[in-house]
Design a protein around this motif. Sequence first.
Motif, PDB file in Angstrom:
ATOM      1  N   THR A  73      35.739  41.281  36.105  1.00  0.00           N
ATOM      2  CA  THR A  73      35.503  40.450  34.915  1.00  0.00           C
ATOM      3  C   THR A  73      35.824  38.985  35.180  1.00  0.00           C
ATOM      4  O   THR A  73      35.266  38.097  34.541  1.00  0.00           O
ATOM      5  CB  THR A  73      36.363  40.917  33.727  1.00  0.00           C
ATOM      6  N   THR A 113      37.441  47.104  38.039  1.00  0.00           N
ATOM      7  CA  THR A 113      36.678  46.648  36.872  1.00  0.00           C
ATOM      8  C   THR A 113      37.318  45.410  36.263  1.00  0.00           C
ATOM      9  O   THR A 113      36.628  44.448  35.890  1.00  0.00           O
ATOM     10  CB  THR A 113      36.613  47.769  35.815  1.00  0.00           C
ATOM     11  N   LEU A 114      38.650  45.414  36.178  1.00  0.00           N
ATOM     12  CA  LEU A 114      39.381  44.266  35.645  1.00  0.00           C
ATOM     13  C   LEU A 114      39.162  43.040  36.523  1.00  0.00           C
ATOM     14  O   LEU A 114      38.924  41.933  36.017  1.00  0.00           O
ATOM     15  CB  LEU A 114      40.868  44.614  35.571  1.00  0.00           C
ATOM     16  N   LYS A 115      39.225  43.224  37.826  1.00  0.00           N
ATOM     17  CA  LYS A 115      39.001  42.123  38.770  1.00  0.00           C
ATOM     18  C   LYS A 115      37.591  41.551  38.618  1.00  0.00           C
ATOM     19  O   LYS A 115      37.385  40.330  38.642  1.00  0.00           O
ATOM     20  CB  LYS A 115      39.222  42.617  40.199  1.00  0.00           C
ATOM     21  N   THR A 121      38.372  37.470  34.329  1.00  0.00           N
ATOM     22  CA  THR A 121      39.027  36.915  33.142  1.00  0.00           C
ATOM     23  C   THR A 121      40.484  36.549  33.393  1.00  0.00           C
ATOM     24  O   THR A 121      40.998  35.592  32.808  1.00  0.00           O
ATOM     25  CB  THR A 121      38.962  37.931  31.983  1.00  0.00           C
TER      26      THR A 121
END
Length: 202
Positions: free
Chosen positions: A95, A91-93, A97
């Motif tokens: 984004t 999920t972090l990847k 961001t």
Amino acid sequence: MIKTILFDFGDVFLTLNKSATTEHLKQLGISELDSESIKINKSYEKGLISSDAFIHHYTEKFEGLSDEKFKEAWNSILIDFPKDRLEFLKTLKATGTYKLILLSNTNALHIDWVKKHISVFEEFKSCFDQFYLSHEIHFRKPDKSIFEFVLQENDLNPEETLFVDDTLEHIQTAKNIGIHTWHLQAGEEKVTQLFSIKSDLF
């Protein structure tokens, strides 16, 4: 503002039992490692000696210790990879961001075990922009040089970088060169809590 997150591997994503290898070796009659063996271990983590030479050191030093018994003891520290940690990372990847970098002290025997027993390893690895393993880059934490290498290789500003690790000694080196840190308390905190625990940085 944080632009890059450096993650440790063991006890951040991969669950470890850090006393297991010591306990296994005790059962094999090896109660304490001398300074030579500790030096060998560090050299192996830096990829300065081969797996064969590393195993040979122990089987020659300790009578009756076979290659297989030693490898079993050595790898007993490695447990599993909780699914929620992978989902958090994916999920972090997604984004887009942050630049995501893995920075792990490890060795060829441990990584061979992980590749064989952790089915999500390649999926995990693909989430990172850079994937640094100590035995491949010939540096190890907590040496200052490993952090300087990562900063230089990726043109990172320490003030815009967060380092997540469960080992205080590693955290202290990173802090000393201006990198933001989270000393994750393994067993009490989870990497999935990053944005709530370190909300002041995001």
